[in-house]
Structures are given as C-alpha cells and as structure tokens.
Design a protein around this motif. Sequence first.
Motif, PDB file in Angstrom:
ATOM      1  N   GLU A 165      -6.113  -2.909  -7.471  1.00 21.24           N
ATOM      2  CA  GLU A 165      -5.837  -1.693  -6.707  1.00 21.24           C
ATOM      3  C   GLU A 165      -7.138  -1.082  -6.209  1.00 21.24           C
ATOM      4  O   GLU A 165      -8.108  -0.967  -6.951  1.00 21.24           O
ATOM      5  N   TYR A 168      -2.583  -2.279  -2.989  1.00 17.38           N
ATOM      6  CA  TYR A 168      -2.203  -2.984  -4.210  1.00 17.38           C
ATOM      7  C   TYR A 168      -2.617  -4.439  -4.123  1.00 17.38           C
ATOM      8  O   TYR A 168      -2.622  -5.029  -3.049  1.00 17.38           O
ATOM      9  N   GLU A 199       0.812  -1.215   0.000  1.00 18.88           N
ATOM     10  CA  GLU A 199       0.000   0.000   0.000  1.00 18.88           C
ATOM     11  C   GLU A 199       0.847   1.266   0.000  1.00 18.88           C
ATOM     12  O   GLU A 199       2.019   1.253   0.364  1.00 18.88           O
TER      13      GLU A 199
END
Length: 122
Positions: free
Chosen positions: A40, A34, A15
């Motif tokens: 995402e 992520y 992240e």
Amino acid sequence: MPRVDRADFRETDDESTLILSAGSLHVVLIRLRYGGRWGETDEVINSAGDVATGAVSSWTLIGQVLTLELDRRAAARLGFPRDYRVRLDLTPEAFSLARASLLEILYAECFVVDTPEGRVTS
C-alpha cells in the motif's frame, strides 16, 4: 489557505481516492494504491497532476482545517509548503465523507482528528 467546497471519494479494487475541489477545479487528491511492488502506498496529487508518493509524514483535521505535513521532496514536487493546509467548507455529509476517507487512506500515518464527530489519534 485554499478552501474546498466539494469532496468526492472513489474506490476501485486498486485504489481509494479522496478528491477535494473548489467549484469544478481539483485542489488536491489524496490516494491510497493497493498492492503493487511496495504494497500500500499513499499519494498526494496537486491540481496540475503532479504526484508525490509517500508524501505525508503526519496529518491533522482540527475543526475544518486539514493539515498535511509533507516531506521536503514531496512539497517541492507539488509546489506546496511543507505544512500544507486546506479549509474544508463542506456540507455536513461531505465533511463526514472526507473525514472517513482520510482515516481510511492515511491510517498508517501519524494523525490527530478532532471534529464534532469525535476525536481520534494514531
């Protein structure tokens, strides 16, 4: 309109997080996670730790004012208005960090950035 005087950016393999604070209190965190189940995912986190996923419909950074347009569900969950505004009273270095972080984290959303560093739109 809340004012922040500190911006921190943290990045891991999982992240990227922009933390906007006033003194030692977090005002709002904006995070990009992520991978995972949906790829995402952006999140907005309020000072109480409530998390809204996929919350931002669009955003602007005009001068020192950051505006996040939140969907109804996210705004209710976070206790924010749908048009959430924060004034960034930051040093030039911290402002530049916040600007770059927002462009990285919320790049997939519709945005307008108009600051002394330049104008960028999606």
